[in-house]
Design a protein around this motif. Structure first.
Motif, PDB file in Angstrom:
ATOM      1  N   HIS A  75       0.812  -1.214   0.000  1.00  0.00           N
ATOM      2  CA  HIS A  75       0.000   0.000   0.000  1.00  0.00           C
ATOM      3  C   HIS A  75       0.851   1.273   0.000  1.00  0.00           C
ATOM      4  O   HIS A  75       0.444   2.277  -0.590  1.00  0.00           O
ATOM      5  N   PHE A  76       1.998   1.256   0.682  1.00  0.00           N
ATOM      6  CA  PHE A  76       2.817   2.481   0.698  1.00  0.00           C
ATOM      7  C   PHE A  76       4.062   2.375  -0.181  1.00  0.00           C
ATOM      8  O   PHE A  76       4.718   3.381  -0.464  1.00  0.00           O
ATOM      9  N   GLY A  77       4.387   1.172  -0.659  1.00  0.00           N
ATOM     10  CA  GLY A  77       5.574   0.974  -1.488  1.00  0.00           C
ATOM     11  C   GLY A  77       5.582   1.758  -2.786  1.00  0.00           C
ATOM     12  O   GLY A  77       6.603   2.369  -3.143  1.00  0.00           O
ATOM     13  N   PRO A  78       4.471   1.781  -3.524  1.00  0.00           N
ATOM     14  CA  PRO A  78       4.485   2.514  -4.801  1.00  0.00           C
ATOM     15  C   PRO A  78       4.842   3.989  -4.639  1.00  0.00           C
ATOM     16  O   PRO A  78       5.640   4.529  -5.416  1.00  0.00           O
ATOM     17  N   SER A  79       4.290   4.665  -3.634  1.00  0.00           N
ATOM     18  CA  SER A  79       4.614   6.088  -3.462  1.00  0.00           C
ATOM     19  C   SER A  79       6.027   6.280  -2.934  1.00  0.00           C
ATOM     20  O   SER A  79       6.700   7.266  -3.268  1.00  0.00           O
ATOM     21  N   LEU A  80       6.512   5.325  -2.133  1.00  0.00           N
ATOM     22  CA  LEU A  80       7.900   5.377  -1.668  1.00  0.00           C
ATOM     23  C   LEU A  80       8.854   5.266  -2.851  1.00  0.00           C
ATOM     24  O   LEU A  80       9.776   6.078  -3.015  1.00  0.00           O
ATOM     25  N   GLU A  81       8.645   4.269  -3.690  1.00  0.00           N
ATOM     26  CA  GLU A  81       9.518   4.056  -4.837  1.00  0.00           C
ATOM     27  C   GLU A  81       9.426   5.216  -5.828  1.00  0.00           C
ATOM     28  O   GLU A  81      10.437   5.610  -6.425  1.00  0.00           O
ATOM     29  N   GLN A  82       8.231   5.769  -5.987  1.00  0.00           N
ATOM     30  CA  GLN A  82       8.060   6.891  -6.900  1.00  0.00           C
ATOM     31  C   GLN A  82       8.813   8.121  -6.406  1.00  0.00           C
ATOM     32  O   GLN A  82       9.364   8.890  -7.203  1.00  0.00           O
ATOM     33  N   THR A  83       8.882   8.299  -5.102  1.00  0.00           N
ATOM     34  CA  THR A  83       9.620   9.434  -4.540  1.00  0.00           C
ATOM     35  C   THR A  83      11.106   9.319  -4.846  1.00  0.00           C
ATOM     36  O   THR A  83      11.757  10.302  -5.214  1.00  0.00           O
ATOM     37  N   PHE A  84      11.653   8.110  -4.691  1.00  0.00           N
ATOM     38  CA  PHE A  84      13.060   7.907  -5.032  1.00  0.00           C
ATOM     39  C   PHE A  84      13.297   8.187  -6.520  1.00  0.00           C
ATOM     40  O   PHE A  84      14.276   8.837  -6.905  1.00  0.00           O
ATOM     41  N   LYS A  85      12.391   7.671  -7.341  1.00  0.00           N
ATOM     42  CA  LYS A  85      12.528   7.848  -8.785  1.00  0.00           C
ATOM     43  C   LYS A  85      12.448   9.328  -9.158  1.00  0.00           C
ATOM     44  O   LYS A  85      13.187   9.809 -10.032  1.00  0.00           O
ATOM     45  N   LYS A  86      11.563  10.050  -8.519  1.00  0.00           N
ATOM     46  CA  LYS A  86      11.388  11.478  -8.783  1.00  0.00           C
ATOM     47  C   LYS A  86      12.683  12.247  -8.553  1.00  0.00           C
ATOM     48  O   LYS A  86      13.001  13.198  -9.272  1.00  0.00           O
ATOM     49  N   HIS A  87      13.440  11.819  -7.553  1.00  0.00           N
ATOM     50  CA  HIS A  87      14.693  12.497  -7.222  1.00  0.00           C
ATOM     51  C   HIS A  87      15.895  11.888  -7.952  1.00  0.00           C
ATOM     52  O   HIS A  87      17.039  12.289  -7.688  1.00  0.00           O
ATOM     53  N   GLY A  88      15.642  10.927  -8.825  1.00  0.00           N
ATOM     54  CA  GLY A  88      16.708  10.378  -9.657  1.00  0.00           C
ATOM     55  C   GLY A  88      17.710   9.510  -8.924  1.00  0.00           C
ATOM     56  O   GLY A  88      18.870   9.412  -9.349  1.00  0.00           O
ATOM     57  N   TYR A  89      17.275   8.879  -7.834  1.00  0.00           N
ATOM     58  CA  TYR A  89      18.192   8.035  -7.070  1.00  0.00           C
ATOM     59  C   TYR A  89      17.653   6.612  -7.067  1.00  0.00           C
ATOM     60  O   TYR A  89      16.533   6.351  -6.618  1.00  0.00           O
TER      61      TYR A  89
END
Length: 300
Positions: free
Chosen positions: A263-277
């Motif tokens: 439930h919270f993994g997709p937004s966690l992973e998207q945040t990392f991706k957004k910052h290019g890390y």
């Protein structure tokens, strides 16, 4: 590291609020070599009873294994002087009767007849991280930041299967619970308390815990889904600077809240991706066995 036959096994023990669990661990593989022994412990008992229960459990594990085991590692919640083996637990309504006790000396005297010569201690969250790095979800990762999510937030930073607790790469002792985040600290921002409080803010409903709210996601509860989206995004914003500081691309999650990762993994992973890390997020594979394996791994 090449281990000799003499020391390629160690007993790992995980001490909780109501029991102790121990097993023999193969330090070359991270696998359990004996069935875990679980012994109930009355955490409000006197020091003699508590130490006696721990002794009984560890001795039973050593006897059942049948081979010589000289090393035992114990994972125990803080506050505790892990280097010297002295309990500093006070004000938490458990194990208060061993406050100030030299646990290392007291246990060593009792375990000597079982052939156990060396005792080491580690924080339970750090033990979780070590266990998963030796025989679990992060066994192939060289640098790992680990978080345990539940009533509080535990942490551990592991490089080449050893804890990193000092230096510029990590916070003091590798602890993150006290770090500032938003208007408070990390322990409040990512614990069960925040999840229940935020759900009440959104709905006016008091929930029993993260599990209940997670189940409501599956029942098409938009507020529960919004909550976990926020949780994952906020965790990404908190964890990213620490991952970069530690030069790690692996985030390991454990604890009861990690069971809601879908439930919270997709937004966690998207945040990392957004910052290019690039971050590989792993969820515990060993569950309640991770800490005892990690405690044994102190002898690697």
């Amino acid at each position: 590291m090449v281990l000799s036959e003499y020391n390629n096994y160690a007993i790992g023990a995980d001490i909780g609020g109501s029991h102790i669990c121990s097993a023999v661990v193969d330090l070359t593989t991270g696998e359990l070599c004996s069935e875990p022994v679980v012994t109930p412990v009355d955490s409000r008992a006197d020091a003699t009873a508590i130490i006696g229960a721990w002794q009984s459990n560890i001795c039973a594990t050593a006897k059942a294994f049948g081979k010589s085991v000289v090393n035992a590692g114990l994972a125990i919640p803080g506050p505790f002087d892990y280097d010297n083996g002295v309990s500093l637990i006070v004000g938490v309504d458990k194990y208060e009767n061993i406050y100030g006790l030299d646990v290392k000396l007291s246990l060593a005297e009792r375990l000597n007849n079982a052939g156990i010569r060396n005792l080491r201690f580690v924080n339970d969250a750090s033990a979780f991280a070590l266990g998963e790095c030796l025989g679990g979800a992060a066994r192939n990762d060289s640098r790992v930041m680990a978080l345990t999510l539940g009533t509080g937030v535990g942490s551990g930073f592991v490089a080449e299967r050893h804890l990193v607790e000092s230096g510029d790469e990590v916070p003091y002792k590798g602890w993150v619970y006290h770090l500032p985040f938003e208007d408070g600290i990390v322990d409040d921002a990512f614990s069960t308390r925040w999840i229940c409080r935020r759900y009440f803010e959104l709905t006016g409903v008091n929930a029993a815990g993260a599990k209940e709210i997670s189940e409501r996601c599956g029942a098409d509860d938009d507020n529960a889904r919004r909550l976990f989206d926020e949780y994952g995004r906020r965790m990404g914003e908190f964890a990213l600077p620490l991952l970069k500081r530690f030069s790690s691309h692996t985030l390991l999650l454990g604890g009861n809240i990690s069971l809601a990762y879908r439930h919270f993994g997709p937004s966690l992973e998207q945040t990392f991706k957004k910052h290019g890390y690039n971050v590989d997020v792993r969820v515990s594979a060993l569950l309640d066995r991770a800490a005892l394996i990690g405690a044994a791994s102190l002898f690697i």
